[in-house]
Design a protein around this motif. Sequence first.
Motif, PDB file in Angstrom:
ATOM      1  N   VAL A 212      -6.502  15.145  -2.474  1.00 48.93           N
ATOM      2  CA  VAL A 212      -6.487  13.696  -2.663  1.00 48.93           C
ATOM      3  C   VAL A 212      -5.337  13.043  -1.885  1.00 48.93           C
ATOM      4  O   VAL A 212      -5.450  11.904  -1.446  1.00 48.93           O
ATOM      5  CB  VAL A 212      -6.400  13.377  -4.189  1.00 48.93           C
TER       6      VAL A 212
ATOM      7  N   PHE B 228      -5.687  10.942   1.338  1.00 50.43           N
ATOM      8  CA  PHE B 228      -6.337   9.644   1.133  1.00 50.43           C
ATOM      9  C   PHE B 228      -5.299   8.578   0.754  1.00 50.43           C
ATOM     10  O   PHE B 228      -5.401   7.431   1.143  1.00 50.43           O
ATOM     11  CB  PHE B 228      -7.405   9.741   0.040  1.00 50.43           C
ATOM     12  N   PHE B 229      -4.294   9.004  -0.038  1.00 47.34           N
ATOM     13  CA  PHE B 229      -3.233   8.077  -0.437  1.00 47.34           C
ATOM     14  C   PHE B 229      -2.284   7.792   0.716  1.00 47.34           C
ATOM     15  O   PHE B 229      -2.005   6.656   1.057  1.00 47.34           O
ATOM     16  CB  PHE B 229      -2.392   8.680  -1.562  1.00 47.34           C
TER      17      PHE B 229
ATOM     18  N   PRO C   6       0.795  -1.244   0.000  1.00 47.30           N
ATOM     19  CA  PRO C   6       0.000   0.000   0.000  1.00 47.30           C
ATOM     20  C   PRO C   6       0.826   1.292   0.000  1.00 47.30           C
ATOM     21  O   PRO C   6       0.467   2.267  -0.655  1.00 47.30           O
ATOM     22  CB  PRO C   6      -0.833  -0.120   1.265  1.00 47.30           C
TER      23      PRO C   6
ATOM     24  N   THR D  99       2.266   1.746  -3.425  1.00 47.58           N
ATOM     25  CA  THR D  99       1.176   2.153  -4.314  1.00 47.58           C
ATOM     26  C   THR D  99       0.849   3.629  -4.097  1.00 47.58           C
ATOM     27  O   THR D  99       0.654   4.368  -5.061  1.00 47.58           O
ATOM     28  CB  THR D  99      -0.065   1.275  -4.048  1.00 47.58           C
TER      29      THR D  99
ATOM     30  N   VAL E 252      -4.694   7.247   4.548  1.00 49.88           N
ATOM     31  CA  VAL E 252      -5.873   6.380   4.692  1.00 49.88           C
ATOM     32  C   VAL E 252      -5.645   5.001   4.063  1.00 49.88           C
ATOM     33  O   VAL E 252      -5.848   3.981   4.723  1.00 49.88           O
ATOM     34  CB  VAL E 252      -7.133   7.056   4.100  1.00 49.88           C
ATOM     35  N   VAL E 253      -5.192   4.965   2.805  1.00 51.13           N
ATOM     36  CA  VAL E 253      -5.089   3.685   2.092  1.00 51.13           C
ATOM     37  C   VAL E 253      -4.168   2.682   2.806  1.00 51.13           C
ATOM     38  O   VAL E 253      -4.538   1.519   2.977  1.00 51.13           O
ATOM     39  CB  VAL E 253      -4.689   3.910   0.610  1.00 51.13           C
TER      40      VAL E 253
ATOM     41  N   VAL F 224      -6.169   1.055   5.490  1.00 52.21           N
ATOM     42  CA  VAL F 224      -7.287   0.200   5.097  1.00 52.21           C
ATOM     43  C   VAL F 224      -6.769  -1.173   4.664  1.00 52.21           C
ATOM     44  O   VAL F 224      -7.355  -2.202   4.975  1.00 52.21           O
ATOM     45  CB  VAL F 224      -8.109   0.872   3.966  1.00 52.21           C
ATOM     46  N   PHE F 225      -5.632  -1.170   3.944  1.00 52.06           N
ATOM     47  CA  PHE F 225      -5.076  -2.433   3.441  1.00 52.06           C
ATOM     48  C   PHE F 225      -3.901  -2.889   4.300  1.00 52.06           C
ATOM     49  O   PHE F 225      -3.162  -2.061   4.826  1.00 52.06           O
ATOM     50  CB  PHE F 225      -4.608  -2.259   1.998  1.00 52.06           C
TER      51      PHE F 225
ATOM     52  N   ILE G   8       1.189   6.563  -6.999  1.00 55.67           N
ATOM     53  CA  ILE G   8       0.010   7.327  -7.436  1.00 55.67           C
ATOM     54  C   ILE G   8       0.260   8.832  -7.231  1.00 55.67           C
ATOM     55  O   ILE G   8      -0.131   9.662  -8.046  1.00 55.67           O
ATOM     56  CB  ILE G   8      -1.269   6.846  -6.716  1.00 55.67           C
TER      57      ILE G   8
ATOM     58  N   LEU H 282       2.144   9.915 -10.063  1.00 55.95           N
ATOM     59  CA  LEU H 282       1.250  10.033 -11.228  1.00 55.95           C
ATOM     60  C   LEU H 282       0.513  11.368 -11.205  1.00 55.95           C
ATOM     61  O   LEU H 282       0.360  12.025 -12.231  1.00 55.95           O
ATOM     62  CB  LEU H 282       0.213   8.915 -11.218  1.00 55.95           C
ATOM     63  N   ILE H 283       0.062  11.774 -10.005  1.00 52.19           N
ATOM     64  CA  ILE H 283      -0.654  13.052  -9.851  1.00 52.19           C
ATOM     65  C   ILE H 283       0.235  14.199 -10.317  1.00 52.19           C
ATOM     66  O   ILE H 283      -0.188  15.077 -11.070  1.00 52.19           O
ATOM     67  CB  ILE H 283      -1.080  13.278  -8.388  1.00 52.19           C
TER      68      ILE H 283
END
Lengths: 218, 221
Positions: free
Chosen positions: B150, B153-154, B108, B111, B157-158, B161-162, B115, B118-119
């Motif tokens: 955003v 959240f990356f 996570p 990842t 939070v993520v 969660v994982f 991301i 990427l943003i």
Amino acid sequence: MLDAIAGNLLKDFRIEFRRRFALNIALSFAAITTLAVSLTAGGVRLAAQTQAMLFWIILFFSAMNGLAHVFTREEEEGTALFLRVTSPAAAVYTAKLLFNIAVIFIIAAVISPLYAFFLNVEVASPSAFAAATCAGCLAIASSTTVLAAIVAKAGSRGSLFTIISFPVVLPPLWIAIGATRAAIAGNTVAEGVVFLLAFSGALIAVSYMLFGHIWIEE
Amino acid sequence: MAITRLVYIFMPAAVILAFCYAPTAALLGETSRLLYFHVPLAWVSVLAFAVSGIAAIVFLADKRGRFPGIEDSFHNSASLGTLTALLATASGSVWAKLMWGSYWNWDPRQTSIIILLLIYSAYFSLRSALAGKPARGRLSAAYLVIAMTVMPFFVFVVPRVFLSLHPDPVINPDMKIHLETEMRLALIVSLVAFSLLYFYLLELLNRLSRIRNAAEVSPHE
């Protein structure tokens, strides 16, 4: 304000009803990709994770064809300036957001049974599946509407919209895939749905604050 | 400039503490020294993105033009953030290869950072597409603010969660650094050194932008 929102929303629906550009393209794309996936799967029942992943990839790329159109149409047809003069920025944003939510919900409503039919998907918890799909669609629409306004101003249309939207849409897409997999397997989706609703709320709030800067020309 | 002197003091101190003072962690061995560079780089990438987001908000709110160089500031900060995020990804991948056997595992946190990259590559694509347009500053600032919304959240939070294989001595639910005293000191000095280096480089880039802008306004002077 409410009159301006209703007027803009009605105008967008009338134009879409007359031309059916966004929905026709999105639904055709969804049908083609669903059939292509079903054909290549050859009747084999896929795992819940694969089913959820393919469902959201089809839904996302189908929606991307239609969601940007709501602002690019205004710029291409030269009606953006008229809209800027006649309606407050907040009313324009609200109308476009509601229109995009409606578009993606229609796409999801068409894709879901089509996908379940052609890919032999058995959803253990249909209500959880519906909740995950609705929350995911809301998150995608709320994050792409403001980006569509930016892309319309940038002039370079299709590819730029996908490039700038994809990283922003990826967190809800990721969570939505997890929630859909859980719904197919019959597990709880509450955590994923809460994340998606929180994400939508945050993006809508920020979009409201930013839209005036994007929409109004100095 | 005070910040330059501080960089010259803290940066060598961070290197010396990381290699000579801090002990190696149990099980991880010498690879644990990567912590003193990987964590500060990841921290600076987040700091740079936060600074660019705040500068973008100031730019959008500044109707009277009280902050003339703010557009260059948020762009330069995003550039530095991208560079440090790339370095944090590379250093993390080296550690992952040594510990988990492969450079990339879609953990996570891996990842999240990819991301994030990427943003910001999307931000640079947007800025290129807007070249020469008067709305370039406003639209790219708006995108940065959306990216900043955003980002939590990356980053936060993520990974919660994982399930993650990633060690959590620094970022963890307890909000405490779970390290020995010597290791903690080395890490804190390294964090300060890299933060100072970031502000030093940002100031250099901003000065460069001011010179470039002045040269564009009066090229023959």
